[in-house]
Design a protein around this motif. Structure first.
Motif, PDB file in Angstrom:
ATOM      1  N   GLY A 632      43.416  62.899  36.239  1.00 50.00           N
ATOM      2  CA  GLY A 632      43.448  64.457  36.040  1.00 50.00           C
ATOM      3  C   GLY A 632      43.069  64.710  34.215  1.00 50.00           C
ATOM      4  N   LEU A 633      43.604  65.715  33.863  1.00 52.68           N
ATOM      5  CA  LEU A 633      43.172  66.173  32.769  1.00 52.68           C
ATOM      6  C   LEU A 633      44.012  65.966  31.560  1.00 52.68           C
ATOM      7  CD1 LEU A 633      42.616  70.196  33.896  1.00 52.68           C
ATOM      8  CD2 LEU A 633      40.852  68.368  33.638  1.00 52.68           C
ATOM      9  N   LYS A 634      45.150  65.464  31.843  1.00 55.27           N
ATOM     10  CA  LYS A 634      46.050  64.920  30.706  1.00 55.27           C
ATOM     11  C   LYS A 634      45.797  63.240  30.538  1.00 55.27           C
ATOM     12  CE  LYS A 634      50.802  64.266  29.031  1.00 55.27           C
ATOM     13  NZ  LYS A 634      52.323  64.484  29.596  1.00 55.27           N
ATOM     14  N   PRO A 635      45.349  62.749  29.445  1.00 56.05           N
ATOM     15  CA  PRO A 635      45.239  61.198  29.328  1.00 56.05           C
ATOM     16  C   PRO A 635      46.619  60.705  29.170  1.00 56.05           C
ATOM     17  CG  PRO A 635      44.570  62.422  27.292  1.00 56.05           C
ATOM     18  CD  PRO A 635      44.685  63.417  28.246  1.00 56.05           C
ATOM     19  N   GLY A 636      46.815  59.455  29.609  1.00 57.17           N
ATOM     20  CA  GLY A 636      48.031  58.935  29.529  1.00 57.17           C
ATOM     21  C   GLY A 636      48.224  58.192  27.897  1.00 57.17           C
TER      22      GLY A 636
END
Length: 664
Positions: A632-636
Motif C-alpha cells: 500500500g501507499l502508507k509505510p508501516g
C-alpha cells in the motif's frame, strides 16, 4: 587695611591662576580626545558641582594682575574699595580667558552637561544609575541568550556567566586607552554572539539545526526570496533592511554598554576588584560542586560554549569539503556499460516524483496524520481498483525543513548531500545520477517537470535531462498559491498534455517536482474537475478565498493543520492522475524530500520521509520483494528505514544493473 586687601587680592589671583592652568590643561585634553572617557566626564561633572562659582583666570592675565599688585606701594595703600574693584576685574578677565581656552564644540557640550547636573543633581544620579543597570542587563542578557526559542525563558538568565567575570578582571587590569579598546572589542564580540544566537534560533525553528557560518550564508538570499514569494517583495525588502539596521543598532548599543561598564569599574576600582574576586570564587565553587538552579547550572559558560561549537562546526565543514571531493569521484556504477544499466525496466515509463515536505510527521503526527492516512488509504484502494499496487518504506533525508534540492540530489546521486557546498561540488562534476543512468542507456527519453524553477537551472545537465519544463513552460495563467507557482493538479495535467500523453519512439523517464505542499501552506488549492483545468484561471476564486500566509505562518497549530491538508491535496492529485492516465507500463516512484519545518514536525522529529513504488506489472514489484516494504501507499511504523543516499544503488541493482566502479 588696604595692604590686607591687596594681599587677599593677590592670594585670590594666585588661586585663580592655578585653577586656570588646570582648566586650560583640561580643555587641551578635551580637544585632543573628543570622545571622553565616562569616568572623566563624571569627574568633570563632580568638579562643576563642587564649585560652580569658583573664579577662573587665564595664567597670563592672573600673573599680570599679581605683578601690578606688587609694583607700587602707592597702589598697595589704595582704598579698600579700589582693591576690591581690581580683584573683581581680575576675576572677570580670568573667566573670559578660561572660556576662550575651551574648544567651542566639546567644551559647550560639557558645559551644558555640567550645568544640567548642577541644576538637577538627583535626576543626574538617577540617570547615571539607570543607564549603568541597563548596560549591565544588556551585557548579561547577551552572554546568557540561548540559541533556541523553547529555551528562551527567564530561568535561562538566572546564571553567573564566566565571561562577565573574566571581562571585569581584564578591564580592571588595563590602563585607560587599552581599557577603552578592550571594551569596544568586547561589545563587538557580544554583537556577533547575539547575531549568531538569533540565526541559530531561526535555523532551529525552520531547519531543525543550528546555523553554520561556513556554509549557510548562501541560504540567506533564498530566505529573502521565500519571504518575497510568500508575503510580497516589499515585505522581503523591509525585512532585509530591518535585519541590517537591527544588527548595526545592537552593535552600537552593545559597544556603548561595555564602555559604560568599563568606566564604572575603573572609577570604583577597589570595590569592583573585590566584587570580581567574590563572583569568581562563587562561580568556581558552583562549577566544582555542580550546583543548579531551575534545572540549569548556576556557573555558566554559555557564550564561550556557543562560540566554541560554531568554530568547531566551521572547521569540520572545511575539512568535509576536501573529503567529499574525493568521495564524489568514486562511483559504484561509474563505469557500467549502457546495456548493463536498468535492463529489467526496459519498455517502462518510469516517473520519479517528489512531494514537497512530505515527511514522517504527515503519517504519524496525531494532529496531522488522521487526514493524511485517510487519503493514503483511499488512494491505495482506488489504485488497486485501477489495477495498480504499491509498496512503501522510509528514507532518512539529508535535509530537514527546507533546502529541497539537497534531498533531490541525494536520492538521485547516491551521495549524502546535506549542505550547499556539497551540492555545488557534486553538480559541477559528472557523478552518475539515477536519472542520468536512464539517459545513458539510450533506451529512454528523459524530461524534468519543475514548476518551482523560475530561472536558469544549470543542474539540468547534471541530472541528465533531455528537456526541462519549468514554471514558464507549462502554460499556466492562474494565480500563484504563495510560494507555489501553480497547483499540483494543473502541473500534472500539463505534464500529461505536453509530455506523457504524446506518442514517442522511446519510453519516458520523468523527474517531477510537486510544490503545492510547500510552506507556508496558505492559500491552498483545491481539487477541481480534470476537464475544467484549462489554463489554470479556474483557480482564481479558490486562491482569493484561501487563507492569508501571514495568518498561518505565525500560528503553529494552524500551520500543522494546513500542512496536513496540503499533503492530502498533493497525494490526491498524484493518485488521481495515475488512475486517469497510467498504463500497464507506468512505474511511479514518489517520495518526500524532507520533513516540514521544525515548528510543525517538532524539534526532535526524525528526518524520515515516506517512499512508495507503484506499478501494474507484478514483475516490477517482485524485483523489490526483498526490500520488505509495506503493501500500500502508507509505510508501516516498522517498515525498513534506509539512508536516502542508499536508494540509487538499491534501485539500480534491483532492476538488473551491474556494478562497474570508477575511482575518479
Amino acid at each position: 587695611m588696604a595692604e590686607a586687601d591687596a594681599e587677599k587680592a593677590e592670594a585670590r589671583e594666585e588661586a585663580g591662576a592655578a585653577e586656570a592652568q588646570a582648566c586650560a590643561a583640561e580643555a587641551q585634553a578635551d580637544a585632543e580626545e573628543p570622545q571622553a572617557r565616562p569616568e572623566e566626564a563624571e569627574a568633570d561633572a563632580e568638579k562643576a558641582e563642587a564649585g560652580p562659582a569658583e573664579a577662573q583666570a587665564s595664567p597670563a592675565e592672573a600673573q599680570a594682575d599679581a605683578e601690578k599688585a606688587e609694583a607700587g606701594p602707592a597702589e598697595a595703600q589704595a582704598s579698600p574699595a579700589e582693591a576690591q574693584a581690581r580683584a573683581e576685574d581680575a576675576d572677570a578677565r580670568a573667566e573670559a580667558g578660561a572660556a576662550e581656552a575651551q574648544p567651542p564644540a566639546s567644551g559647550s557640550r560639557l558645559a551644558r552637561l555640567r550645568a544640567w547636573r548642577t541644576r538637577h543633581p538627583r535626576a543626574a544620579r538617577a540617570l547615571h544609575l539607570t543607564t549603568t543597570v541597563l548596560a549591565a542587563v544588556l551585557v548579561l542578557g547577551a552572554l546568557l541568550l540561548p540559541n533556541t526559542l523553547p529555551a528562551l525563558e527567564p530561568v535561562s538568565f538566572a546564571r553567573i556567566p564566566a565571561e562577565a567575570v573574566i571581562g571585569a578582571v581584564v578591564v580592571l587590569g588595563l590602563p585607560r586607552r587599552p581599557r577603552l579598546a578592550a571594551a569596544v572589542l568586547y561589545g563587538l564580540g557580544l554583537t556577533a554572539l547575539t547575531a549568531v544566537n538569533l540565526l541559530d534560533m531561526g535555523f532551529n525553528e525552520y531547519l531543525g539545526r543550528g546555523f553554520n557560518a561556513a556554509l549557510d550564508w548562501d541560504l540567506l538570499p533564498d530566505a529573502q526570496a521565500y519571504v518575497g514569494d510568500t508575503l510580497g517583495g516589499g515585505v522581503a525588502t523591509a525585512a532585509a533592511v530591518g535585519a541590517v539596521v537591527l544588527v548595526l543598532l545592537v552593535g552600537a548599543v552593545m559597544v556603548a554598554a561595555t564602555i559604560r561598564l568599563a568606566g564604572v569599574l575603573a572609577r570604583h576600582r577597589t570595590r569592583a576588584t573585590k566584587g570580581a574576586l567574590i563572583a569568581g570564587t562563587v562561580w568556581i565553587t558552583c562549577s566544582a560542586l555542580g550546583l543548579t538552579l531551575f534545572g540549569g547550572p548556576i556557573a555558566s559558560e554559555r557564550a564561550a560554549g556557543a562560540l566554541r561549537v560554531h568554530a568547531q562546526r566551521t572547521v569540520e565543514s572545511l575539512r568535509d569539503e576536501a573529503a567529499f571531493v574525493r568521495q564524489a569521484k568514486a562511483d559504484t556504477f561509474g563505469n557500467t556499460p549502457p546495456d548493463q544499466l536498468l535492463p529489467d525496466l526496459r519498455g517502462k515509463d518510469v516517473i520519479f516524483t517528489f512531494i514537497e515536505s512530505y515527511g514522517r510527521s504527515a503519517v504519524e503526527d496525531p494532529i496531522i496524520a488522521p487526514g493524511v492516512d485517510r487519503t493514503l488509504d483511499t488512494g491505495t484502494k482506488a489504485l488497486a481498483k485501477a489495477g495498480f499496487h504499491a509498496r512503501s518504506g522510509w528514507l532518512t533525508s539529508a535535509t530537514f525543513g527546507g533546502s529541497s534540492w539537497l534531498g533531490h540530489s541525494t536520492t538521485m546521486s547516491g551521495l549524502w548531500i546535506d549542505n550547499q557546498r556539497r551540492y555545488r561540488t557534486v553538480t559541477a562534476g559528472d557523478h552518475l545520477t539515477l536519472t542520468k543512468a536512464f539517459r545513458k542507456t539510450g533506451a529512454w527519453d528523459t524530461v524534468g517537470v519543475m514548476p518551482g524553477v523560475q530561472k536558469g537551472w544549470p543542474e539540468e545537465k547534471w541530472y541528465g535531462l533531455d528537456k526541462l519544463y519549468d514554471a514558464f513552460d507549462l502554460g499556466y495563467r492562474g494565480p500563484k498559491f504563495s510560494w507555489s507557482t501553480m497547483p499540483d493538479q494543473y502541473a500534472l495535467e500539463a505534464f500529461q498534455r505536453q509530455v506523457h500523453g504524446r506518442k514517442r519512439d522511446k519510453p519516458l523517464m520523468s523527474f517531477v517536482i510537486l510544490t503545492s505542499s510547500h510552506q507556508p501552506w496558505a492559500p491552498l488549492p483545491k481539487m477541481v474537475g480534470w476537464d475544467e483545468l484549462g489554463d489554470g484561471t479556474v483557480f482564481g476564486p479558490i486562491q482569493k478565498a484561501g487563507n492569508k500566509a501571514a495568518d498561518i505562518i505565525t500560528d503553529t497549530t494552524r500551520s500543522r493543520q494546513e500542512y496536513g491538508k496540503s499533503i492530502q491535496y498533493s497525494i490526491t492529485s498524484l493518485t488521481q492522475w495515475l488512475q486517469r492516465y497510467g498504463t500497464d507500463d507506468t512505474v511511479l516512484v514518489f517520495l518526500g524530500d524532507h520533513q516540514p519545518m521544525a515548528r510543525v514536525s517538532g524539534i526532535r522529529a526524525s528526518r524520515d520521509v515516506p517512499v512508495s513504488l507503484v506499478a501494474k506489472d507484478p514483475k516490477v514489484l517482485e524485483k523489490i520483494s526483498d526490500w520488505n516494504w509495506t503493501e500500500g501507499l502508507k509505510p508501516g511504523r516498522d517498515a525498513p528505514v534506509w539512508r536516502m543516499d542508499s536508494f540509487r544503488d538499491r534501485f539500480l541493482k534491483a532492476y538488473g544493473s551491474t556494478p562497474h566502479p570508477s575511482t575518479g
